[in-house]
Design a protein around this motif. Sequence first.
Motif, PDB file in Angstrom:
ATOM      1  N   MET A 177       0.817  -1.214   0.000  1.00 49.18           N
ATOM      2  CA  MET A 177       0.000   0.000   0.000  1.00 49.18           C
ATOM      3  C   MET A 177       0.851   1.265   0.000  1.00 49.18           C
ATOM      4  O   MET A 177       0.351   2.355  -0.274  1.00 49.18           O
ATOM      5  N   ALA A 178       2.134   1.159   0.274  1.00 46.31           N
ATOM      6  CA  ALA A 178       3.015   2.330   0.263  1.00 46.31           C
ATOM      7  C   ALA A 178       3.375   2.777  -1.146  1.00 46.31           C
ATOM      8  O   ALA A 178       3.928   3.853  -1.335  1.00 46.31           O
ATOM      9  N   SER A 179       3.051   1.969  -2.143  1.00 43.82           N
ATOM     10  CA  SER A 179       3.355   2.328  -3.530  1.00 43.82           C
ATOM     11  C   SER A 179       2.243   3.174  -4.124  1.00 43.82           C
ATOM     12  O   SER A 179       1.071   2.838  -4.026  1.00 43.82           O
ATOM     13  N   ARG A 180       2.650   4.259  -4.765  1.00 47.67           N
ATOM     14  CA  ARG A 180       1.692   5.090  -5.478  1.00 47.67           C
ATOM     15  C   ARG A 180       1.837   4.890  -6.989  1.00 47.67           C
ATOM     16  O   ARG A 180       1.543   5.792  -7.767  1.00 47.67           O
ATOM     17  N   ALA A 181       2.254   3.708  -7.411  1.00 56.43           N
ATOM     18  CA  ALA A 181       2.380   3.417  -8.839  1.00 56.43           C
ATOM     19  C   ALA A 181       1.107   3.846  -9.555  1.00 56.43           C
ATOM     20  O   ALA A 181      -0.001   3.632  -9.052  1.00 56.43           O
ATOM     21  N   THR A 182       1.280   4.461 -10.708  1.00 56.83           N
ATOM     22  CA  THR A 182       0.131   5.008 -11.419  1.00 56.83           C
ATOM     23  C   THR A 182       0.400   5.015 -12.913  1.00 56.83           C
ATOM     24  O   THR A 182       1.518   4.754 -13.357  1.00 56.83           O
ATOM     25  N   ALA A 183      -0.625   5.331 -13.681  1.00 55.86           N
ATOM     26  CA  ALA A 183      -0.484   5.466 -15.125  1.00 55.86           C
ATOM     27  C   ALA A 183      -1.535   6.432 -15.629  1.00 55.86           C
ATOM     28  O   ALA A 183      -2.550   6.673 -14.960  1.00 55.86           O
ATOM     29  N   GLY A 184      -1.280   6.969 -16.816  1.00 50.71           N
ATOM     30  CA  GLY A 184      -2.242   7.883 -17.394  1.00 50.71           C
ATOM     31  C   GLY A 184      -2.032   8.091 -18.874  1.00 50.71           C
ATOM     32  O   GLY A 184      -1.034   7.645 -19.452  1.00 50.71           O
ATOM     33  N   VAL A 185      -2.995   8.773 -19.456  1.00 52.25           N
ATOM     34  CA  VAL A 185      -2.983   9.099 -20.878  1.00 52.25           C
ATOM     35  C   VAL A 185      -2.562  10.557 -21.018  1.00 52.25           C
ATOM     36  O   VAL A 185      -3.092  11.436 -20.326  1.00 52.25           O
ATOM     37  N   VAL A 186      -1.615  10.809 -21.920  1.00 49.97           N
ATOM     38  CA  VAL A 186      -1.178  12.161 -22.252  1.00 49.97           C
ATOM     39  C   VAL A 186      -1.367  12.312 -23.756  1.00 49.97           C
ATOM     40  O   VAL A 186      -0.609  11.722 -24.537  1.00 49.97           O
ATOM     41  N   GLY A 187      -2.393  13.036 -24.149  1.00 48.83           N
ATOM     42  CA  GLY A 187      -2.708  13.132 -25.575  1.00 48.83           C
ATOM     43  C   GLY A 187      -3.127  11.763 -26.081  1.00 48.83           C
ATOM     44  O   GLY A 187      -4.095  11.181 -25.595  1.00 48.83           O
ATOM     45  N   ASP A 188      -2.362  11.222 -27.027  1.00 47.97           N
ATOM     46  CA  ASP A 188      -2.642   9.877 -27.535  1.00 47.97           C
ATOM     47  C   ASP A 188      -1.521   8.913 -27.177  1.00 47.97           C
ATOM     48  O   ASP A 188      -1.237   7.967 -27.883  1.00 47.97           O
ATOM     49  N   ARG A 189      -0.870   9.193 -26.029  1.00 43.51           N
ATOM     50  CA  ARG A 189       0.223   8.347 -25.562  1.00 43.51           C
ATOM     51  C   ARG A 189       0.021   7.982 -24.099  1.00 43.51           C
ATOM     52  O   ARG A 189      -0.894   8.479 -23.462  1.00 43.51           O
ATOM     53  N   LEU A 190       0.883   7.124 -23.585  1.00 46.34           N
ATOM     54  CA  LEU A 190       0.710   6.581 -22.234  1.00 46.34           C
ATOM     55  C   LEU A 190       1.949   6.814 -21.391  1.00 46.34           C
ATOM     56  O   LEU A 190       3.075   6.784 -21.906  1.00 46.34           O
ATOM     57  N   VAL A 191       1.736   6.995 -20.091  1.00 40.93           N
ATOM     58  CA  VAL A 191       2.829   7.105 -19.131  1.00 40.93           C
ATOM     59  C   VAL A 191       2.526   6.166 -17.969  1.00 40.93           C
ATOM     60  O   VAL A 191       1.415   6.164 -17.438  1.00 40.93           O
ATOM     61  N   PHE A 192       3.518   5.363 -17.609  1.00 35.52           N
ATOM     62  CA  PHE A 192       3.422   4.428 -16.484  1.00 35.52           C
ATOM     63  C   PHE A 192       4.498   4.789 -15.475  1.00 35.52           C
ATOM     64  O   PHE A 192       5.659   4.961 -15.844  1.00 35.52           O
ATOM     65  N   CYS A 193       4.143   4.850 -14.197  1.00 31.36           N
ATOM     66  CA  CYS A 193       5.093   5.172 -13.129  1.00 31.36           C
ATOM     67  C   CYS A 193       5.231   3.993 -12.187  1.00 31.36           C
ATOM     68  O   CYS A 193       4.273   3.628 -11.502  1.00 31.36           O
ATOM     69  N   LEU A 194       6.416   3.415 -12.173  1.00 30.89           N
ATOM     70  CA  LEU A 194       6.730   2.259 -11.335  1.00 30.89           C
ATOM     71  C   LEU A 194       7.666   2.648 -10.200  1.00 30.89           C
ATOM     72  O   LEU A 194       8.440   3.593 -10.339  1.00 30.89           O
ATOM     73  N   PRO A 195       7.651   1.888  -9.121  1.00 31.86           N
ATOM     74  CA  PRO A 195       8.652   2.098  -8.072  1.00 31.86           C
ATOM     75  C   PRO A 195      10.060   1.852  -8.607  1.00 31.86           C
ATOM     76  O   PRO A 195      10.247   1.268  -9.680  1.00 31.86           O
ATOM     77  N   GLY A 196      11.046   2.272  -7.823  1.00 34.67           N
ATOM     78  CA  GLY A 196      12.428   2.192  -8.273  1.00 34.67           C
ATOM     79  C   GLY A 196      13.139   0.882  -8.024  1.00 34.67           C
ATOM     80  O   GLY A 196      14.247   0.686  -8.517  1.00 34.67           O
ATOM     81  N   SER A 197      12.542  -0.041  -7.295  1.00 38.26           N
ATOM     82  CA  SER A 197      13.241  -1.301  -7.052  1.00 38.26           C
ATOM     83  C   SER A 197      13.228  -2.161  -8.314  1.00 38.26           C
ATOM     84  O   SER A 197      12.291  -2.116  -9.113  1.00 38.26           O
ATOM     85  N   GLU A 198      14.285  -2.934  -8.470  1.00 33.52           N
ATOM     86  CA  GLU A 198      14.389  -3.801  -9.646  1.00 33.52           C
ATOM     87  C   GLU A 198      13.236  -4.798  -9.698  1.00 33.52           C
ATOM     88  O   GLU A 198      12.657  -5.056 -10.756  1.00 33.52           O
ATOM     89  N   ASN A 199      12.873  -5.358  -8.547  1.00 36.25           N
ATOM     90  CA  ASN A 199      11.779  -6.323  -8.503  1.00 36.25           C
ATOM     91  C   ASN A 199      10.447  -5.685  -8.903  1.00 36.25           C
ATOM     92  O   ASN A 199       9.663  -6.268  -9.653  1.00 36.25           O
ATOM     93  N   ALA A 200      10.187  -4.474  -8.412  1.00 35.66           N
ATOM     94  CA  ALA A 200       8.945  -3.777  -8.771  1.00 35.66           C
ATOM     95  C   ALA A 200       8.927  -3.445 -10.263  1.00 35.66           C
ATOM     96  O   ALA A 200       7.891  -3.569 -10.924  1.00 35.66           O
ATOM     97  N   ALA A 201      10.073  -3.030 -10.796  1.00 35.56           N
ATOM     98  CA  ALA A 201      10.160  -2.723 -12.227  1.00 35.56           C
ATOM     99  C   ALA A 201       9.879  -3.978 -13.050  1.00 35.56           C
ATOM    100  O   ALA A 201       9.168  -3.925 -14.061  1.00 35.56           O
ATOM    101  N   ARG A 202      10.431  -5.111 -12.615  1.00 28.75           N
ATOM    102  CA  ARG A 202      10.199  -6.367 -13.327  1.00 28.75           C
ATOM    103  C   ARG A 202       8.721  -6.770 -13.259  1.00 28.75           C
ATOM    104  O   ARG A 202       8.102  -7.085 -14.266  1.00 28.75           O
ATOM    105  N   THR A 203       8.147  -6.739 -12.066  1.00 30.07           N
ATOM    106  CA  THR A 203       6.744  -7.131 -11.900  1.00 30.07           C
ATOM    107  C   THR A 203       5.829  -6.255 -12.753  1.00 30.07           C
ATOM    108  O   THR A 203       4.988  -6.754 -13.501  1.00 30.07           O
ATOM    109  N   GLY A 204       5.970  -4.955 -12.632  1.00 29.67           N
ATOM    110  CA  GLY A 204       5.106  -4.045 -13.368  1.00 29.67           C
ATOM    111  C   GLY A 204       5.252  -4.152 -14.869  1.00 29.67           C
ATOM    112  O   GLY A 204       4.265  -4.090 -15.605  1.00 29.67           O
TER     113      GLY A 204
END
Length: 185
Positions: A140-167
């Motif tokens: 629950m401490a993760s605020r990972a999020t994503a959104g649409v910018v125009g006609d493109r996408l942005v995804f925000c993952l935590p900085g740990s290698e494991n979180a980056a892999r999972t996401g």
Amino acid sequence: MGDDHGDHDHTQNRHEHTDHDNHDHHGDDRETVDIGVLTVSSSRTLADDPSGDTVETVCGDAGHEVTDRRLVTDDADAIAEAVAGLLDDGADVVVTTGGTGLTADDVTVDAVGDLFDRSIPGFGELFRWLSYEEVGPMAMASRATAGVVGDRLVFCLPGSENAARTGTEELIAPAVGHLLGLVRQ
């Protein structure tokens, strides 16, 4: 359905349902997506960036192309400028790593959220659900999020290698072509 439903005209509902059934929701999918990766860290360099390396490898293995990688410190203006720059330079999708937690210097979500035309709440929900299976209630401490910018996408993952892999393995790489097709319809 018959006449036992009163005088309500179901013709319009059937028409809308038929149109929905005949529309190919995967017809606009992108097989290859150009991805920009932004690492947010005050302690890493691009030469020492296991999370960014993981995002690049997983995306490449899924058939996508990482066209640019950048690194900025935990500064909201620098993060927003870097994400906007990656999009301006042609990235269909930007994946950030780092700065999604609860400490005062975790500003990625706030900086990038201001760029969103629409958020994709399901991404953060699914990411935390997957994380819960690995780390329990600390997810629950993760605020990972994503959104649409125009006609493109942005995804925000935590900085740990494991979180980056999972996401990236579980959510971004398998779905990004379809999601991009949806926002470009």
